[in-house]
Write an enzyme that holds these catalytic residues in place. Structure first.
Site, short mmCIF file in Angstrom:
data_model
loop_
_atom_site.label_atom_id
_atom_site.label_comp_id
_atom_site.label_asym_id
_atom_site.label_seq_id
_atom_site.Cartn_x
_atom_site.Cartn_y
_atom_site.Cartn_z
N ASP A 129 8.81 -31.58 17.63
CA ASP A 129 8.41 -31.97 18.71
C ASP A 129 6.81 -32.03 19.04
O ASP A 129 6.48 -30.89 19.13
CB ASP A 129 9.21 -31.28 19.69
N ASP A 131 8.76 -32.16 24.91
CA ASP A 131 10.03 -32.41 25.68
C ASP A 131 11.32 -32.02 25.18
O ASP A 131 12.28 -31.98 25.75
CB ASP A 131 10.08 -33.94 26.06
N ASP A 178 9.80 -36.30 17.83
CA ASP A 178 9.08 -37.51 17.98
C ASP A 178 8.09 -37.91 16.54
O ASP A 178 7.86 -36.96 15.70
CB ASP A 178 8.43 -37.46 19.17
N ASP A 198 22.78 -49.05 7.91
CA ASP A 198 23.65 -48.26 8.42
C ASP A 198 25.05 -49.04 8.32
O ASP A 198 25.06 -50.10 8.42
CB ASP A 198 23.48 -47.97 9.87
N GLU A 219 24.17 -47.53 3.35
CA GLU A 219 25.07 -46.57 3.68
C GLU A 219 26.43 -47.14 3.26
O GLU A 219 27.08 -47.84 4.16
CB GLU A 219 25.12 -45.94 4.92
#
Ligand code: GLC
Length: 581
Positions: free
Chosen positions: A44, A48, A52, A230, A298
């Site tokens: 992070d 927050d 990220d 995906d 996947e």
């Protein structure tokens, strides 16, 4: 610096012009070590409590030092996060919680400078219910062009009160949700094979196909080196939306009954033959770019021959080998899975891939510490007796097995730290729709997504910057103080140093990176796996419950746990240099 295309060991050396260097090695993906960054939980940067892009950029040196060739990042797009970002509202931007397009560009450039490639996640089966196309469909009439990009159908039974067919969501409950029409009346139903916030696209619609080709170009133009596709086997649906005849366990993601490659698949949405032309189109786009841009699927299919059809030379480059991930810690079963994998890939000329964990499955330290060491979505053994020490020993041995096999290999963030599944998360913090939609019957996937421990002795263990106001989005176990990157670095007995040493050796051993050196089994006692790559390298794994003697060797390159003379203890693996022949 001129890249040496024929020498795979040159991958990852840092050139002055990183991009030009990367562009030279088009076959990099055939034996790459790919690190999966689960973005929300990696690091992070802005405090927050959610990982990220800033956090990833700050840790690129860690990844370069670990010795990986590429990073696969889970979805970074604007999303309401109903399924942790796998519900995408805009395929051409970055969610503000993760950063901006400028951060993405910077990450791609900075990774390339370090010889690391970037693979992003593309989700073609469904979008978010906040995607402008779905919003337009809700506002439009039944049978409108807007609705035809999705699967809207009238319900069955009196008043259309029943879903159009019997399909079940992979997250539990029906795969259909009824909408209220713009005039306020109960209306059509739409299909979502996952959460209701994830409406399925209709891939028979030409606009959907065009849109994804354009999305691919958007990111390839920005310099990404590949996409992970995906839910890649479930895009094409039976146009008549026939009932599923043999109901699958609801969480047994995408797995149909065994099918022969020669017969028309029976399942109404998994692995239908029409899917292959989609990926042929995608491949033409990927191949129109320089530098080896890859498509990685996947694909959860139990039949290796059906699986291999996706890897024909004009389709995907690679796909995750979930049969290896699902396999028991058992010498006979593992050998069979390895042999089946290699046999299925050979005819299509695709490299095998090897995966132990990811953001959807129980971490393998935990799986291997239980009586049943297989993985199945339908039966996760949550709460069964667990021996973490045993699981860790096996995970160490599994790392040496996996990294010695021919092909590409995936490392799921935290596996290099020996992290286990966090199974005692309080219900109140759980976020996975799998947990919520099954009323808690399925523990869901939060336990393998807990933010990484980097440094320090108390939470957030360096995951967020010092003084951050927010806590990590899932709580980390206090005992992870001993498992931080900082605590493990330079400890020769740590999991991290084992991964570093193994990845370094894998790069340096030409036999391990060369497809000219196939796997050759060596005769071994029952319960022992032993194989050679080339004349000088061997890997031996003892899965029996008694120590075994090592084969004759020149030297031990690496062992997953200390050796006792020439004896290999149970659940231990070793890499050997063999006597020159
Ligand atoms: C894939 C992802 C998983 C996600 C699902 C729906 O299986 O790996 O995390 O929930 O697709 O997009």
């Amino acid at each position: 610096m001129v890249p040496n295309v024929s020498d795979p060991s040159s991958i990852g050396t840092v050139a002055q012009d990183g991009t030009a260097h990367l562009a030279g090695i088009a076959q990099w993906w055939r034996d790459a070590a790919i690190y999966q960054v689960y973005l929300r939980s990696f690091a992070d940067g802005d405090g927050d409590g959610i990982g990220d892009l800033r956090g990833v950029r700050d840790r690129l040196d860690y990844l370069a030092d670990l010795g990986i060739d590429a990073i696969w990042l889970t979805p970074w797009y604007p999303s309401p996060m109903a399924d942790a970002g796998y519900d995408i509202a805009d395929y051409r931007d970055i969610d503000p919680v993760f950063g901006s397009l400028a951060d993405a560009d910077a990450l791609i450039a900075e990774a390339h400078q370090r010889g690391i490639r970037i693979i992003i996640d593309v989700v073609p089966n469904h979008c978010s219910d906040r995607h402008p196309w779905f919003q337009a469909a809700l506002a439009a009439a039944p049978r409108s062009p807007e609705r035809s990009r999705f699967w809207f159908r009238p319900g069955r039974g009196p008043g259309g009160d029943l879903p159009p067919n019997n399909w079940v969501s992979h997250f539990g409950g029906p795969a259909w949700t009824r909408v209220t029409e713009p005039d306020g009346r109960p209306g059509q139903w739409y299909l979502h094979l996952f959460a209701p916030q994830q409406p399925d696209f209709n891939w028979a619609n030409a606009q959907v196909r065009e849109e994804f080709l354009s999305v691919l170009r958007f990111w390839l133009d920005r310099g990404v080196d590949g996409v992970r596709i995906d839910s890649a086997a479930i895009l094409v649906k039976d146009p008549f939306l026939a009932d599923v005849e043999h109901e699958l366990p609801p969480q047994n993601v995408h797995a149909p009954a065994q099918q022969s490659p020669d017969t028309e698949p029976l399942h109404p949405y998994t692995d239908r033959d029409g899917i292959h032309e989609i990926y042929r189109e995608w491949r033409r786009v990927a191949d129109s770019y320089p530098g080896g841009r890859v498509l990685i699927g996947e694909i959860w299919l139990p039949d290796p021959r059906r699986f291999a059809l996706y890897l024909r030379p004009n389709e995907m480059h690679s796909a995750f080998n979930f049969e290896f991930l699902r396999c028991a810690w058992d010498a006979v079963a593992l050998r069979r899975t390895i042999d089946d994998t290699l046999a299925a890939h050979a005819p299509v000329g695709a490299p095998a891939s090897w995966v132990l964990s990811n953001h959807d499955v129980t971490r393998h330290v935990t799986r291997y510490g239980r009586a049943d060491t297989t993985f199945d979505f339908a039966e996760r053994h949550h709460g069964d007796p667990l021996d973490l020490e045993l699981g860790t020993r096996r995970a160490r041995a599994a790392a040496l097995l996996t990294l010695a096999l021919p092909g590409s290999v995936y490392v799921y963030q935290g596996e290099e730290l020996g992290l286990w599944e966090v199974e005692d998360l309080p219900d109140a913090v759980r976020q996975d729709p799998m947990w919520h939609r099954t009323g808690g019957a399925d523990p869901g996937r939060d336990g393998c997504r807990v933010p990484l421990p980097w440094s320090g002795t108390s939470a957030p263990f360096g995951f967020s910057p010092a003084g951050a106001a927010a806590r990590p989005w899932l709580p980390q176990p206090a005992t992870w103080s001993d498992y931080t990157v900082e605590a493990q670095s330079e400890d020769p007995t740590s999991m991290l140093e084992l991964y570093r040493a193994a990845l370094r050796l894998r790069r340096d051993q030409p036999a391990l990176r060369s497809e000219r050196e196939p796997l050759r089994w060596i005769a071994a006692e029952p319960g022992v796996l032993a194989f050679r790559r080339g004349d000088e390298f061997a890997c031996v794994i003892n899965l029996s419950d008694a120590p075994v003697e090592l084969p004759e060797n020149d030297s031990v390159l690496l062992s997953s746990d200390p050796l006792h003379g020439e004896l290999l203890a149970p659940d231990t693996a070793v890499w050997l240099r063999l006597r020159g022949r």
